[in-house]
Design a protein around this motif. Sequence first.
Motif, PDB file in Angstrom:
ATOM      1  N   ASN A  75       0.819  -1.212   0.000  1.00 47.18           N
ATOM      2  CA  ASN A  75       0.000   0.000   0.000  1.00 47.18           C
ATOM      3  C   ASN A  75       0.849   1.257   0.000  1.00 47.18           C
ATOM      4  O   ASN A  75       0.549   2.229  -0.691  1.00 47.18           O
ATOM      5  N   THR A  76       1.917   1.271   0.799  1.00 49.01           N
ATOM      6  CA  THR A  76       2.756   2.460   0.884  1.00 49.01           C
ATOM      7  C   THR A  76       3.389   2.770  -0.460  1.00 49.01           C
ATOM      8  O   THR A  76       3.391   3.922  -0.920  1.00 49.01           O
ATOM      9  N   ALA A  79       0.741   4.002  -3.019  1.00 54.07           N
ATOM     10  CA  ALA A  79       0.365   5.395  -2.777  1.00 54.07           C
ATOM     11  C   ALA A  79       1.461   6.357  -3.221  1.00 54.07           C
ATOM     12  O   ALA A  79       1.187   7.427  -3.770  1.00 54.07           O
ATOM     13  N   GLU A  98      -4.793  -1.220  -2.738  1.00 56.60           N
ATOM     14  CA  GLU A  98      -5.340  -0.176  -1.883  1.00 56.60           C
ATOM     15  C   GLU A  98      -6.262  -0.810  -0.858  1.00 56.60           C
ATOM     16  O   GLU A  98      -6.842  -1.872  -1.119  1.00 56.60           O
ATOM     17  N   ALA A 117      -3.301   0.133   8.997  1.00 60.42           N
ATOM     18  CA  ALA A 117      -2.363   0.279   7.877  1.00 60.42           C
ATOM     19  C   ALA A 117      -1.040   0.805   8.420  1.00 60.42           C
ATOM     20  O   ALA A 117      -0.864   0.932   9.633  1.00 60.42           O
ATOM     21  N   THR A 121       0.887   4.812   4.398  1.00 63.88           N
ATOM     22  CA  THR A 121      -0.388   4.677   3.687  1.00 63.88           C
ATOM     23  C   THR A 121      -1.406   5.669   4.202  1.00 63.88           C
ATOM     24  O   THR A 121      -2.064   6.381   3.429  1.00 63.88           O
ATOM     25  N   PHE A 127      -4.566   7.876  -0.391  1.00 65.18           N
ATOM     26  CA  PHE A 127      -5.484   7.227   0.539  1.00 65.18           C
ATOM     27  C   PHE A 127      -6.606   8.178   0.947  1.00 65.18           C
ATOM     28  O   PHE A 127      -7.782   7.786   1.018  1.00 65.18           O
ATOM     29  N   CYS A 185      -2.741  -3.321   4.962  1.00 65.66           N
ATOM     30  CA  CYS A 185      -1.330  -3.585   4.666  1.00 65.66           C
ATOM     31  C   CYS A 185      -1.233  -5.051   4.289  1.00 65.66           C
ATOM     32  O   CYS A 185      -1.890  -5.902   4.917  1.00 65.66           O
TER      33      CYS A 185
END
Length: 267
Positions: A75-76, A79, A98, A117, A121, A127, A185
């Motif tokens: 996710n990080t 993003a 996501e 998360a 994120t 997000f 995550c």
Amino acid sequence: MLSESPIGIYDSGVGGLSVLRAIGDALPRESLLYVADSAHVPYGEKTRDYVERRACVLADYFVSRGAKAMVVACNTATAAAIAQLRQRHPGLAIIGVEPAIKPAAHLTHSGVVGVFATTGTLASPKFAALVRREAPEVRILFKPCPEWVRLVEQGVLDGPEAEAAVRAPVSELREAGADVLVLGCTHFPFLRDAIQAAAGPGVPLLEIGVPVARRLRHQLQERGLLRADGPGQLRLETSGAADALARQASRLLGRPLHAEILAERWR
């Protein structure tokens, strides 16, 4: 680019193996190349520029290996870098991940959804835009849980330490009214049993892997790149310690696996 070409999947560590598992279940004929960028874990506590640089290095690596698609199983990193990656490699099918905000908004009865998360994120503009777009009428409670990433990376998935680490964050969001919890995550599904026990048996826990596998299949089908025969092969590589990745992946995926170290220029 051929249908027999591999699909590249990467994460900062072993969390993305939860996505790889879903892809393997949905697309058993495909060959998968997974990179754990373990020398740089955790991404959630790095700067956006740092995560972007690593994303570009690994995208270039997958292209050098002839990959027909790339899954950013983090996710990080999604993003921070997904738009830049698509500009850098416009011919490559690139799938990001996501948190499952949209299905959570449909499932909640209390009007309150909890999201676990990483710090990166939850702080990202991407997000924030997702929440505004998919859940404008729902109250979203955020809880960063970087310690959960460390537990999974260390192979601590159950027992007293895992139970203690999840108990307080889960209780906090449940007591605030959250009746649906989003595992935002890719590491967190490996703590699912401990999280479910803390949340209660009737509380939905929404993961990421299955929707990602569905989108990947659709994109490959549109491009005529689905592999017609198989089974596909799985290759694991890492910027960190190969023996550690092999040990962790074998436990997380439930079968003996081997891993190799990335060539120095990609580390």
